[in-house]
Scaffold this motif. Structure first.
Motif, PDB file in Angstrom:
ATOM      1  N   UNK B 194       0.750  -1.218  -0.048  1.00  0.00           N
ATOM      2  CA  UNK B 194       0.238  -0.126  -0.509  1.00  0.00           C
ATOM      3  C   UNK B 194       1.163   1.205  -0.219  1.00  0.00           C
ATOM      4  N   UNK B 195       1.788   1.185   0.536  1.00  0.00           N
ATOM      5  CA  UNK B 195       2.527   2.745   1.031  1.00  0.00           C
ATOM      6  C   UNK B 195       3.199   2.590  -0.162  1.00  0.00           C
ATOM      7  N   UNK B 196       3.850   1.259  -1.098  1.00  0.00           N
ATOM      8  CA  UNK B 196       4.806   1.857  -2.691  1.00  0.00           C
ATOM      9  C   UNK B 196       4.110   2.551  -3.418  1.00  0.00           C
ATOM     10  N   UNK B 197       2.477   1.918  -3.391  1.00  0.00           N
ATOM     11  CA  UNK B 197       1.135   2.406  -4.057  1.00  0.00           C
ATOM     12  C   UNK B 197       1.095   4.194  -3.917  1.00  0.00           C
ATOM     13  N   UNK B 198       1.387   4.055  -2.453  1.00  0.00           N
ATOM     14  CA  UNK B 198       0.679   5.599  -2.072  1.00  0.00           C
ATOM     15  C   UNK B 198       1.657   6.735  -3.000  1.00  0.00           C
ATOM     16  N   UNK B 199       3.188   5.537  -2.525  1.00  0.00           N
ATOM     17  CA  UNK B 199       4.067   6.227  -3.126  1.00  0.00           C
ATOM     18  C   UNK B 199       4.051   6.709  -4.576  1.00  0.00           C
ATOM     19  N   UNK B 200       3.650   6.243  -4.959  1.00  0.00           N
ATOM     20  CA  UNK B 200       3.784   5.921  -6.888  1.00  0.00           C
ATOM     21  C   UNK B 200       3.263   7.321  -6.596  1.00  0.00           C
ATOM     22  N   UNK B 201       1.637   7.179  -5.922  1.00  0.00           N
ATOM     23  CA  UNK B 201       1.105   8.233  -6.698  1.00  0.00           C
ATOM     24  C   UNK B 201       0.917  10.092  -6.227  1.00  0.00           C
ATOM     25  N   UNK B 202       1.797   9.613  -4.760  1.00  0.00           N
ATOM     26  CA  UNK B 202       2.261  10.928  -4.478  1.00  0.00           C
ATOM     27  C   UNK B 202       3.351  11.230  -5.622  1.00  0.00           C
ATOM     28  N   UNK B 203       3.572  10.718  -6.319  1.00  0.00           N
ATOM     29  CA  UNK B 203       4.899  11.171  -6.648  1.00  0.00           C
ATOM     30  C   UNK B 203       4.509  11.744  -8.204  1.00  0.00           C
ATOM     31  N   UNK B 204       3.524  10.694  -8.764  1.00  0.00           N
ATOM     32  CA  UNK B 204       3.116  11.081  -9.893  1.00  0.00           C
ATOM     33  C   UNK B 204       1.623  12.390 -10.043  1.00  0.00           C
ATOM     34  N   UNK B 205       1.455  12.643  -8.851  1.00  0.00           N
ATOM     35  CA  UNK B 205       1.160  13.614  -8.319  1.00  0.00           C
ATOM     36  C   UNK B 205       2.025  14.992  -8.589  1.00  0.00           C
ATOM     37  N   UNK B 209       2.111  18.554 -10.175  1.00  0.00           N
ATOM     38  CA  UNK B 209       2.092  19.732 -10.004  1.00  0.00           C
ATOM     39  C   UNK B 209       3.148  20.685 -10.521  1.00  0.00           C
ATOM     40  N   UNK B 210       4.053  19.973 -10.779  1.00  0.00           N
ATOM     41  CA  UNK B 210       5.107  20.544 -11.103  1.00  0.00           C
ATOM     42  C   UNK B 210       4.561  20.927 -12.709  1.00  0.00           C
ATOM     43  N   UNK B 211       4.734  19.823 -13.357  1.00  0.00           N
ATOM     44  CA  UNK B 211       4.257  20.112 -14.907  1.00  0.00           C
ATOM     45  C   UNK B 211       3.587  21.694 -14.848  1.00  0.00           C
TER      46      UNK B 211
END
Lengths: 190, 450
Positions: B194-205, B209-211
């Motif tokens: 779950x943490x890995x998935x959340x981290x991946x989501x957070x990274x995507x987000x 946002x940077x874009x």
């Protein structure tokens, strides 16, 4: 010192008189000898007459009758005491019947024949020698299948197994082992 | 796995039942062994006595003591035999022996007694019979294996059983420990996943946002300069009109001015998306704002769309009310376009409190939640993730600029709020906006109401 083995000898017998006498005499044998000791000897022999029966097997033809006949021939102390000594006793469930034979009377049909002191003792024995009759004598009187002897003040008996075979009788080895002497063959040992 | 937790499952039932069965089997076996031993020992003694009885028939019958003694001596060879007596038919003792220190023989013995095993000794009496004539009785007393020895032997067996029980119990509890450990590992693994998935989501987000930030900065700078250039064009158009004494409705001037106006509008929206527009924030009650827009909303919708309002929020937020009206209108029009066959439009507000665990992207605190939900065609997951990108549109070319949702997102972000899209094909779309509440003095509220 004789007849130590006779103590309490006849207590099972209903003949209390002889039993008591034998017992009383046994207590006195140490001091008493002679006629009284002889009397005990005869009592023992009289009692023995019926005691051989369980160790002997008669051919079936000889045991058809409802009674077990103990015949007495001749006349001595044993023949006098025998009726009392065997009174009420049984052999294989048959009551013992004591028959006193008159001189010259046939012993046919008797299971046991005791031949007492008699001039014609041996003739009587010979007359039934090939019949199923268990002949008992005193060694001094004649030669029966069983002959009483007195060894070191004890009443013992010799067995002529050869004679028994001729008569068609089978004698248990238990009895043979207790005998003073056993003659295996029928011979002229008279 | 969860059923194995709890102290009452320290030892599994199967192990307990197994141990119990083992114990009972052990006890049954011990009892059986004991019974067997007694029976066997009595039979042995009885056989010995019977052999003696057979040999003693003649000696007993003729009361031949010496012969009787001879046979008795043969029994003496067996060391286990403690005492032997040969009794005549009248019960008198004829011959016998007793080993040193042992209890004496009975003085007389009448009828045979039943065999027994007592005090580690076997007692048997056997009749002496010759051709069904009872001649006497043989009495024999022999040592049995001491009870202590037998118990010791059983104890060894019991020890083995207990060891087996312990091993079973140990294995059972070890298995439970293993299972628990496996459960914990599985749980930890699940958490890690779950943490890995959340981290991946957070990274995507974060990337997104940077874009957006980059695009926003770039487009904002261009729009700003472009707006200034438009002002130059507009001012000079006015001067040119006056210089040439052209009427206000001169076709060319009007077309040029219209172009300038549209260009200015575009730059305004780009500025909004890049969160650089000039806002006039004030305290607003969102529910009231939406009520005041009622006519506007109904006019922008067709007849076949039913509006369902549920405005429960009573808290105040701080934002530019005009821009907020644009946002609501924009979202209502989007919903309308998503429902070409008609449907329902739900507009709801409520006061909510976000706790830590509910939404990782929103800081905990008090919010006013605005939901505008339609029953339209919905979006695919791909479209949903790109919906906030500037210039992304699903409308045919020329019908949409692709700036609607991105400017909305820009405005909401600039106002301190957050925005989410929930949608699936065929399931309609919900736009969820969270705006931070503010405490407003009572006087301000009454002023607003007035």
């Amino acid at each position: 010192m004789a007849f130590l083995s006779a103590e309490g000898f006849l207590s099972r017998s209903p003949s209390r008189q002889i039993g008591k006498r034998a017992f009383a005499l046994a207590a006195l044998v140490v001091m008493v000898s002679g006629a009284r000791a002889d009397e005990l000897e005869y009592a023992v022999k009289a009692t023995y007459l019926s005691k051989f029966a369980p160790f002997v097997t008669w051919p079936p033809s000889a045991t058809q009758k409802a009674t077990f006949d103990l015949c007495l021939s001749g006349s001595d102390e044993v023949t006098k005491l025998a009726p009392e000594a065997t009174d009420g006793q049984t052999v294989n469930g048959k009551p013992i019947t004591v028959k006193l034979l008159a001189p010259g009377q046939s012993a046919d049909g008797c299971q046991i024949l005791y031949v007492g002191t008699s001039a014609a003792a041996q003739q009587e024995l010979d007359s039934v020698h090939n019949k199923p009759v268990l002949t008992i004598t005193d060694a001094a009187t004649g030669h029966g299948i069983i002959a009483f002897v007195v060894v070191q003040h004890h009443v013992r008996f010799d067995i002529d197994n050869g004679l028994a075979t001729t008569a068609g009788l089978s004698i248990s080895s238990k009895l043979l082992s207790l005998a003073n002497a056993v003659r295996p063959m029928m011979g002229d040992a008279r | 796995m969860s059923d194995l937790r709890g102290p009452h499952r320290a030892i599994p039932w199967t192990a307990l039942i197994g141990a119990l069965v083992l114990l009972m089997a052990g006890v049954a076996m011990a009892l059986y062994e004991e019974q067997l031993y007694q029976t066997q020992r009595l039979r042995e003694a009885r056989e010995e006595a019977e052999i003696l009885a057979a040999t003693e028939a003649a000696p007993v019958s003729f009361r031949d003591r010496s012969a009787a003694e001879e046979y008795v001596v043969s029994v003496k060879v067996n060391p286990e035999v403690e005492a032997v007596g040969v009794y005549a038919s009248d019960g008198a003792l004829l011959a016998g022996f007793v080993r040193d220190g042992m209890a004496p023989l009975p003085k007389s013995l009448g009828s045979p007694r039943p065999p027994k095993l007592e005090n580690d000794r076997v007692f048997v009496t056997v009749p002496i019979v010759q051709q069904s004539t009872a001649l006497g009785t043989v009495y024999l007393r022999a040592r049995a294996e001491p009870m202590v020895n037998r118990l010791l032997r059983e104890a060894v067996l019991a020890l083995l059983v207990i060891m087996a029980v312990i091993v079973i119990a140990g294995l059972g509890s070890a298995q439970i420990r293993l299972e628990r450990q496996a459960a914990r590992l599985a749980e930890a693994n699940g958490r890690l996943q779950t943490e890995m998935e959340e981290r991946a989501k957070a990274e995507a987000a974060l990337r997104q946002s940077q874009k957006m930030e980059a695009i926003g900065q770039l487009s904002g700078a261009i729009a700003h300069d472009f707006n200034n250039l438009l002002m130059i064009v507009k001012g000079n158009l006015h001067l040119l009109q006056r210089k040439l004494s052209l009427p206000d409705d001169d076709r060319h001037i009007r077309a040029a001015m219209e172009g300038v106006r549209r260009a200015a509008s575009l730059t305004q929206r780009i500025l909004a998306f890049s969160r650089k527009q000039d806002l006039s924030p004030t305290e607003v009650q969102l529910s009231d704002l939406i009520v005041s827009m009622d006519d506007l909303i109904r006019n922008s919708l067709k007849e076949d769309i039913e509006v369902v309002r549920d405005l429960r929020a009573r808290s105040w937020v701080v934002l530019d009310p005009n821009q907020m009206e644009n946002v609501v209108l924009n979202l209502v029009i989007n919903a309308r376009d998503a429902m070409p066959q008609g449907g329902k439009l739900f507009v709801s507000t409520e006061d909510v409190v976000i706790t830590d665990s509910e939404d990782p992207e929103t800081a905990p605190g008090e919010y006013v939640k605005l939901i505008i939900r339609d029953t339209g065609i919905g979006m695919s997951e791909d479209v949903r993730t790109k919906a906030l990108d500037p210039f992304f549109t699903t409308k045919p070319s020329g019908q949409g600029t692709g700036l609607g949702l991105s400017t909305t997102f820009g405005f909401i972000s600039q106002s301190g709020g957050s925005m989410q899209i929930e949608s699936a094909p065929g399931k309609g779309t919900a736009i969820i906006i969270l705006l931070p509440r503010v405490a407003v003095a009572e006087s301000a509220k009454s002023r607003e109401r007035a």
